[in-house]
Design an enzyme around this catalytic site. Sequence first.
Site, short mmCIF file in Angstrom:
data_model
loop_
_atom_site.label_atom_id
_atom_site.label_comp_id
_atom_site.label_asym_id
_atom_site.label_seq_id
_atom_site.Cartn_x
_atom_site.Cartn_y
_atom_site.Cartn_z
N LYS A 53 0.85 -1.21 0.00
CA LYS A 53 0.00 0.00 0.00
C LYS A 53 0.88 1.26 0.00
CE LYS A 53 -3.89 -2.29 2.29
NZ LYS A 53 -4.62 -2.58 3.53
N GLN A 97 -4.30 -0.83 9.66
CA GLN A 97 -4.37 -2.20 9.13
C GLN A 97 -4.99 -3.14 10.16
OE1 GLN A 97 -3.71 -3.09 6.03
NE2 GLN A 97 -3.88 -5.29 6.27
N ASP A 120 -10.71 3.62 4.27
CA ASP A 120 -11.15 2.23 4.33
C ASP A 120 -12.68 2.12 4.27
OD1 ASP A 120 -9.52 0.02 4.42
OD2 ASP A 120 -9.03 0.22 6.54
N1 GUN Z 1 -6.94 -6.21 6.49
C1 GUN Z 1 -7.33 -6.95 5.44
N2 GUN Z 1 -8.01 -6.19 4.54
C2 GUN Z 1 -8.04 -4.94 5.06
C3 GUN Z 1 -8.58 -3.71 4.59
O1 GUN Z 1 -9.20 -3.61 3.53
N3 GUN Z 1 -8.40 -2.65 5.42
C4 GUN Z 1 -7.76 -2.73 6.59
N4 GUN Z 1 -7.63 -1.63 7.33
N5 GUN Z 1 -7.22 -3.86 7.05
C5 GUN Z 1 -7.38 -4.95 6.28
#
Ligand code: GUN
Length: 299
Positions: A53, A97, A120
């Site tokens: 990311k 995350q 998100d």
């Molecule tokens: N962990 C797995 N997928 C995601 C996501 O889309 N966002 C976040 N914040 N954590 C994740």
Amino acid sequence: MTTVIDGKKAAASVVDAVTSAATALERDTGRKPGLAVVIVGNDPASHAYVSSKSKMAKQCGFKSVQHTLPEETSQETLMGLVAELNADPEIDGILVQLPLPKHLDSDPVIQSILPEKDVDGLHVVNAGKLATGDAETGLVSCTPAGAMLLVRQIHGRDLSGLNAMVIGRSNLFGKPMAQLLLAANATVTIGHSRSRDLPAIARNADILVAAVGRAEMVKADWLKPGATVIDVGINRVPAPEKGEGKYKLVGDVAFAECAPVAAAISPVPGGVGPMTIAMLMANTVIAAYRAQGKVAPKF
Ligand code: GUN
């Protein structure tokens, strides 16, 4: 001929559009979109996701900040960092995350992110805006937004008359995916672990979206012939054919047997996966435009 949906190509075209939008914003306002990614603890899969990311954010021309906090971080410290990022005018998007280490409560952390920085799409304000059809000011969770873009490639924007089924009811995916399909006029069913006969319900679906987290659970005899199948699962399973102790990634759909029955199907890897990061970049550039009082691009 079955169409195998190319998520990498779709993601690359979103990333191109995001990069152009970021360049235009910087030219007009002197501001780059800013994305802060927060990770707590040592989970290797989460670290891999987070570094891709952060890397992609740089590639798009963003200001990209990563905060890596130790496993033993307290709730107070984490919430303090979110408060700082909320107040930072150079940060347009904040992503914490998930999952967090067990001693931390993720919900108060997520709900403390300013909704306009919640790239998100997990804040109740953004979930509520999606549910009430406010696409102009809300932010939509990245994986469902990406899966929906793939559905649009096959069916266009209007799903009137089509039956769609989402298997899985999480806040992160199943519920927002169902809302997006509904907003596009599909007739939507959500199946889950307590549903009575998932295969029978699935056989009615023109669009079947699987997000259960069980390797290859959806079989060929679950499909309506000619259906569009979107596989959101990422499961690591042993692959002795690649050598001892080796693993491979498979989806929630048994691809080899389902592909001949479907009209269009997304593979794993290379389907929905690449779309998630691309849509995170899209949400960040949208948040940055709005923060500058400008009309945000659409993806
Ligand atoms: N962990 C797995 N997928 C995601 C996501 O889309 N966002 C976040 N914040 N954590 C994740």
